[in-house]
Design an enzyme around this catalytic site. Structure first.
Site, short mmCIF file in Angstrom:
data_model
loop_
_atom_site.label_atom_id
_atom_site.label_comp_id
_atom_site.label_asym_id
_atom_site.label_seq_id
_atom_site.Cartn_x
_atom_site.Cartn_y
_atom_site.Cartn_z
N SER A 172 0.79 -1.24 0.00
CA SER A 172 0.00 0.00 0.00
C SER A 172 0.82 1.29 0.00
O SER A 172 0.24 2.38 -0.04
CB SER A 172 -0.96 0.01 1.20
N LYS A 203 3.45 6.60 4.81
CA LYS A 203 2.46 5.70 4.22
C LYS A 203 2.98 4.28 4.37
O LYS A 203 4.07 3.95 3.91
CB LYS A 203 2.23 6.00 2.73
N SER A 204 2.18 3.46 5.03
CA SER A 204 2.58 2.08 5.31
C SER A 204 2.02 1.13 4.25
O SER A 204 1.22 1.51 3.39
CB SER A 204 2.07 1.67 6.69
N GLY A 205 2.44 -0.12 4.33
CA GLY A 205 1.92 -1.16 3.44
C GLY A 205 2.17 -2.53 4.04
O GLY A 205 3.09 -2.70 4.85
#
EC number: 3.5.2.6
Length: 306
Positions: free
Chosen positions: A89, A251-253
């Protein structure tokens, strides 16, 4: 030369190359003793930092990719910077940035309508607005702050699909990132599959271009970084490894094979910002990720840049 001496010499050369500490070269470039000492200390710090990343991989039984850019000093921290990982993501912030680049700000108020059939797993914001639709601004915010997967797909559609997203990254100089699928297929992270992958260096460089460079106008950069500062999914990641008083927008994923990523802008007090990308993966499909690996890797990188 006897065999033992030759082996010792080769070992010494390997260590010298690994830590980049050939101080004998200083005289060739006219460095003063003080300058040479400073250069050597910096290089040795990088070697020590590298070893800390090795130890983290062992501790967490994981693979780690790290790239950090201190935009004030231009110093970089790199560990497996060019190795491919599933981006998961993290793409959402770059897709939102690419949409910002393409569209006038007033177009962010355009309402996008979608159907129940468009919803995919983990869409906590878009699923609440089926009847009314959402503005492009709200969709971008949902994708970045809440990692809403349907919102992510809508951003990709705005760019012409995954290949349109890939093209938008090529336009800012990224010829590494491969974009092929929509949510949630893009999170499969199958070893050896280069679909929907990138590198820590490429993602950090993209993020720097969009948030700190001239790719976006100042007002659009402000919108993007405000969304990142409000991310609700990153408290245990880079933010957890940053020194007290340092602000983080990220922003993580996450994906299969223990994939866990975070890409961020870090603002130390009274200093230029730092761009940091940390990508991780494990070795079996059902492996669980550990947020602590990201936090500890962030601490190592940011401590080296203090």
């Amino acid at each position: 030369m006897n065999v033992k001496r030759k082996a010792t010499l080769k070992f010494g050369i390997c260590i010298g190359l690994l830590c980049v500490s050939f101080t004998g070269f200083n005289s060739l470039f006219g460095s003063t003793h003080a300058e040479a000492k400073s250069i050597e200390n910096t290089k040795m710090t990088s070697c020590i930092t590298n070893q800390k990343f090795v130890q983290l991989e062992k501790k967490f039984d994981a693979r780690l990719g790290v790239y950090a850019i201190d935009t004030g000093s231009n110093k970089t921290i790199a560990y497996r910077p060019n190795e491919r990982f599933a981006y998961a993501s993290t793409y959402k912030v770059l897709a939102a940035a690419a949409v910002l680049k393409q569209k006038p700000i007033e177009k962010l108020n355009d309402v996008i309508r979608y159907t129940k059939e468009d919803l995919v797993t983990y869409s906590p914001i878009t699923e609440k607005h089926l009847d009314t639709g959402m503005s492009l601004k709200e969709i971008s915010e949902a994708a970045i702050r809440y990692s809403d997967n349907t919102a992510g797909n809508i951003l990709l559609q705005q760019l012409g699909g995954p290949k349109g997203f890939e093209k938008s990254l090529k336009q800012i100089g990224d010829h590494v990132t491969k974009a092929d699928r929509f949510e949630t297929d893009l999170n499969s992270a199958i070893p050896g599959d280069i679909r929907d992958t990138s590198t820590a260096k490429a993602l950090a460089t993209d993020l720097k271009a969009f948030t700190l460079g001239n790719t976006l106008t100042t007002d659009k950069r402000t919108i993007l970084t405000d969304w990142m500062r409000g991310n609700a999914t990153g408290d245990e990641l880079i933010r957890a490894g940053a020194p007290a008083g340092w602000e983080v927008g990220d922003k993580s994923g996450a994906g299969s094979y223990g994939t866990r990523n975070d890409i961020a802008i870090v603002w130390p007090p009274d200093r230029a910002p730092i761009v940091l990308a940390i990508l991780t993966k494990r070795f079996t499909k059902d492996a669980e990720y550990d947020n602590a690996l990201i936090a500890e890797a962030a601490k190592v990188a940011l401590d080296d840049l203090k």
